[in-house]
Design a protein around this motif. Structure first.
Motif, PDB file in Angstrom:
ATOM      1  N   ASN A  93       2.443   1.745  -3.581  1.00  0.00           N
ATOM      2  CA  ASN A  93       1.475   2.072  -4.632  1.00  0.00           C
ATOM      3  C   ASN A  93       0.731   3.344  -4.231  1.00  0.00           C
ATOM      4  O   ASN A  93      -0.149   3.323  -3.377  1.00  0.00           O
ATOM      5  CB  ASN A  93       0.497   0.917  -4.826  1.00  0.00           C
ATOM      6  CG  ASN A  93      -0.359   1.092  -6.070  1.00  0.00           C
ATOM      7  OD1 ASN A  93      -0.880   2.172  -6.331  1.00  0.00           O
ATOM      8  ND2 ASN A  93      -0.510   0.009  -6.833  1.00  0.00           N
ATOM      9  N   HIS A  94       1.069   4.453  -4.861  1.00  0.00           N
ATOM     10  CA  HIS A  94       0.502   5.740  -4.450  1.00  0.00           C
ATOM     11  C   HIS A  94      -1.001   5.824  -4.720  1.00  0.00           C
ATOM     12  O   HIS A  94      -1.716   6.556  -4.024  1.00  0.00           O
ATOM     13  CB  HIS A  94       1.233   6.880  -5.158  1.00  0.00           C
ATOM     14  CG  HIS A  94       2.692   6.962  -4.818  1.00  0.00           C
ATOM     15  ND1 HIS A  94       3.134   7.178  -3.521  1.00  0.00           N
ATOM     16  CD2 HIS A  94       3.806   6.825  -5.585  1.00  0.00           C
ATOM     17  CE1 HIS A  94       4.454   7.202  -3.509  1.00  0.00           C
ATOM     18  NE2 HIS A  94       4.897   6.972  -4.751  1.00  0.00           N
ATOM     19  N   ASP A  95      -1.485   5.106  -5.715  1.00  0.00           N
ATOM     20  CA  ASP A  95      -2.922   5.101  -5.975  1.00  0.00           C
ATOM     21  C   ASP A  95      -3.684   4.467  -4.817  1.00  0.00           C
ATOM     22  O   ASP A  95      -4.776   4.911  -4.451  1.00  0.00           O
ATOM     23  CB  ASP A  95      -3.229   4.337  -7.271  1.00  0.00           C
ATOM     24  CG  ASP A  95      -2.698   5.072  -8.499  1.00  0.00           C
ATOM     25  OD1 ASP A  95      -2.601   6.314  -8.436  1.00  0.00           O
ATOM     26  OD2 ASP A  95      -2.376   4.400  -9.498  1.00  0.00           O
ATOM     27  N   ILE A  96      -3.088   3.408  -4.234  1.00  0.00           N
ATOM     28  CA  ILE A  96      -3.712   2.729  -3.095  1.00  0.00           C
ATOM     29  C   ILE A  96      -3.484   3.515  -1.811  1.00  0.00           C
ATOM     30  O   ILE A  96      -4.373   3.625  -0.965  1.00  0.00           O
ATOM     31  CB  ILE A  96      -3.157   1.297  -2.953  1.00  0.00           C
ATOM     32  CG1 ILE A  96      -3.540   0.464  -4.177  1.00  0.00           C
ATOM     33  CG2 ILE A  96      -3.656   0.639  -1.670  1.00  0.00           C
ATOM     34  CD1 ILE A  96      -2.968  -0.939  -4.163  1.00  0.00           C
ATOM     35  N   GLU A  97      -2.282   4.070  -1.668  1.00  0.00           N
ATOM     36  CA  GLU A  97      -1.901   4.754  -0.429  1.00  0.00           C
ATOM     37  C   GLU A  97      -2.854   5.885  -0.067  1.00  0.00           C
ATOM     38  O   GLU A  97      -3.111   6.145   1.113  1.00  0.00           O
ATOM     39  CB  GLU A  97      -0.472   5.297  -0.555  1.00  0.00           C
ATOM     40  CG  GLU A  97       0.085   5.873   0.736  1.00  0.00           C
ATOM     41  CD  GLU A  97       1.505   6.379   0.556  1.00  0.00           C
ATOM     42  OE1 GLU A  97       2.230   6.454   1.569  1.00  0.00           O
ATOM     43  OE2 GLU A  97       1.880   6.716  -0.578  1.00  0.00           O
ATOM     44  N   SER A 123      -6.446   2.657   3.737  1.00  0.00           N
ATOM     45  CA  SER A 123      -5.627   1.683   3.010  1.00  0.00           C
ATOM     46  C   SER A 123      -4.632   0.984   3.938  1.00  0.00           C
ATOM     47  O   SER A 123      -4.200  -0.134   3.651  1.00  0.00           O
ATOM     48  CB  SER A 123      -4.877   2.373   1.866  1.00  0.00           C
ATOM     49  OG  SER A 123      -3.980   3.361   2.362  1.00  0.00           O
ATOM     50  N   ASN A 124      -4.283   1.633   5.058  1.00  0.00           N
ATOM     51  CA  ASN A 124      -3.359   1.022   6.007  1.00  0.00           C
ATOM     52  C   ASN A 124      -4.026  -0.058   6.848  1.00  0.00           C
ATOM     53  O   ASN A 124      -3.375  -0.722   7.655  1.00  0.00           O
ATOM     54  CB  ASN A 124      -2.768   2.083   6.938  1.00  0.00           C
ATOM     55  CG  ASN A 124      -3.824   2.743   7.816  1.00  0.00           C
ATOM     56  OD1 ASN A 124      -4.957   2.969   7.370  1.00  0.00           O
ATOM     57  ND2 ASN A 124      -3.472   3.062   9.039  1.00  0.00           N
ATOM     58  N   ALA A 180       0.827  -1.207   0.000  1.00  0.00           N
ATOM     59  CA  ALA A 180       0.000   0.000   0.000  1.00  0.00           C
ATOM     60  C   ALA A 180       0.863   1.259   0.000  1.00  0.00           C
ATOM     61  O   ALA A 180       0.548   2.243  -0.681  1.00  0.00           O
ATOM     62  CB  ALA A 180      -0.926   0.002   1.213  1.00  0.00           C
ATOM     63  N   TRP A 220      -7.259  -1.989   5.368  1.00  0.00           N
ATOM     64  CA  TRP A 220      -7.851  -3.027   4.519  1.00  0.00           C
ATOM     65  C   TRP A 220      -6.834  -3.741   3.643  1.00  0.00           C
ATOM     66  O   TRP A 220      -6.994  -4.931   3.336  1.00  0.00           O
ATOM     67  CB  TRP A 220      -9.009  -2.491   3.691  1.00  0.00           C
ATOM     68  CG  TRP A 220      -8.719  -1.385   2.729  1.00  0.00           C
ATOM     69  CD1 TRP A 220      -8.926  -0.062   2.919  1.00  0.00           C
ATOM     70  CD2 TRP A 220      -8.179  -1.517   1.403  1.00  0.00           C
ATOM     71  NE1 TRP A 220      -8.558   0.661   1.804  1.00  0.00           N
ATOM     72  CE2 TRP A 220      -8.095  -0.208   0.860  1.00  0.00           C
ATOM     73  CE3 TRP A 220      -7.762  -2.587   0.616  1.00  0.00           C
ATOM     74  CZ2 TRP A 220      -7.605   0.047  -0.420  1.00  0.00           C
ATOM     75  CZ3 TRP A 220      -7.275  -2.338  -0.661  1.00  0.00           C
ATOM     76  CH2 TRP A 220      -7.193  -1.048  -1.169  1.00  0.00           C
ATOM     77  N   MET A 221      -5.767  -3.038   3.246  1.00  0.00           N
ATOM     78  CA  MET A 221      -4.760  -3.702   2.413  1.00  0.00           C
ATOM     79  C   MET A 221      -3.997  -4.770   3.218  1.00  0.00           C
ATOM     80  O   MET A 221      -3.879  -5.915   2.756  1.00  0.00           O
ATOM     81  CB  MET A 221      -3.800  -2.663   1.835  1.00  0.00           C
ATOM     82  CG  MET A 221      -2.915  -3.209   0.726  1.00  0.00           C
ATOM     83  SD  MET A 221      -3.897  -3.702  -0.717  1.00  0.00           S
ATOM     84  CE  MET A 221      -2.603  -4.107  -1.880  1.00  0.00           C
ATOM     85  N   LEU A 229      -6.050   6.047  -0.771  1.00  0.00           N
ATOM     86  CA  LEU A 229      -7.420   5.605  -0.543  1.00  0.00           C
ATOM     87  C   LEU A 229      -7.718   5.570   0.957  1.00  0.00           C
ATOM     88  O   LEU A 229      -6.812   5.320   1.762  1.00  0.00           O
ATOM     89  CB  LEU A 229      -7.645   4.225  -1.152  1.00  0.00           C
ATOM     90  CG  LEU A 229      -7.592   4.130  -2.684  1.00  0.00           C
ATOM     91  CD1 LEU A 229      -7.734   2.677  -3.119  1.00  0.00           C
ATOM     92  CD2 LEU A 229      -8.687   4.987  -3.314  1.00  0.00           C
TER      93      LEU A 229
END
Length: 268
Positions: free
Chosen positions: A58-62, A67-68, A55, A70-71, A64
């Motif tokens: 990946n800046h797109d996920i980070e 994200s810390n 997470a 669910w990922m 969201l």
């Protein structure tokens, strides 16, 4: 006086985080020992940490929301699913497979962070944790989830004996890694349970919680007072607490057994 108040404001949420982690980990740790899968906590915790790293990279996920959480949870659930599958097909080699699983997750994390300028700091944070810097807002979600897990175990204790154990384990470990780090997750699961492993009397669970509380209290105090790494300090005091309780209970049980087999004094 101001220093004491500042210190207290830091230690109270950290202590609350420790109590939350202990609330579920003592129960799950005893089941880990029963199943003989000691390294499952390290493996799942490391896989959850790997999810946090993915997470982060990946800046797109980070960016969201949550994200810390669910990922790492997705990674932990996938890891738990793999271990559950292995437990049915490779039961006699399960502990070795879990160890390999842990090592692969650990080296994957190192390789992913090899060229990240902040990789070393992130890896240290995930492994050792930063419990002293936990804020009250970070405790809300773990408190709700841990409460639901404990309620389920209380209502249906048999859930720990079936495959659902791996699901509950993955969810709890994911949140705990974010709070206290991989090393402290492992220590909180195993050390209190190990301290009481030979004790089968009533109150064993309460004594296990006491082992954990003593370890956390002294570890946090040492960390805050001497400016030591909080995760490492608590792991050390948990180990000492477990050792003292283990030796004390062993001596108590030994003396009790001697009393049971002592011959009656002959009549004079």
């Amino acid at each position: 006086m101001m220093f004491d108040l500042d210190l207290l404001s830091i230690m109270l949420p950290a202590f609350a985080a420790g109590i939350l982690v202990l609330s579920t980990h003592v129960v799950l740790g005893r089941q880990v020992l029963v199943r003989g899968i000691i390294f499952i906590d390290l493996a799942i915790a490391q896989v959850a940490a790997l999810g946090s790293i993915v997470a982060h990279l990946n800046h797109d996920i980070e960016h969201l929301p949550y994200s810390n959480v669910w990922m790492p949870a997705l990674f932990a659930l996938a890891g738990a699913g793999v271990i559950a599958w292995l437990s049915k097909r490779m039961a006699h080699e399960l502990e070795a497979m879990i160890g390999c699983f842990y090592v692969l997750a650990a080296v994957t994390a190192m390789l992913l962070l090899a060229n990240d300028p902040h990789g070393g700091e992130l890896l240290k944070q995930l492994m050792s944790g930063q419990i002293l810097w936990v804020g009250w807002s970070q405790l809300v979600l773990p408190a709700v989830v841990y409460g639901l897990v404990l309620a389920l175990i209380l209502v249906r204790p048999k859930v720990l004996e079936g495959p659902a154990f791996y699901l509950l384990f993955a969810i709890v470990i994911t949140l705990s890694v974010e709070l206290v780090g991989v090393y402290l997750v492992f220590s909180t699961l195993i050390l209190p349970a190990l301290a009481l492993n030979a004790y089968v009397g009533r109150g064993a669970l309460a004594w296990a919680y006491m082992v954990g509380l003593v370890g956390y209290v002294f570890g946090l105090w040492l960390s805050a007072s001497l400016d030591l790494p909080s995760g490492a300090a608590i792991v050390a005091t948990l180990a000492m607490s477990a050792l003292v309780f283990r030796l004390g209970l062993s001596r108590l049980l030994s003396n009790h057994n001697k009393e049971l087999i002592k011959p009656n004094n002959p009549a004079s």
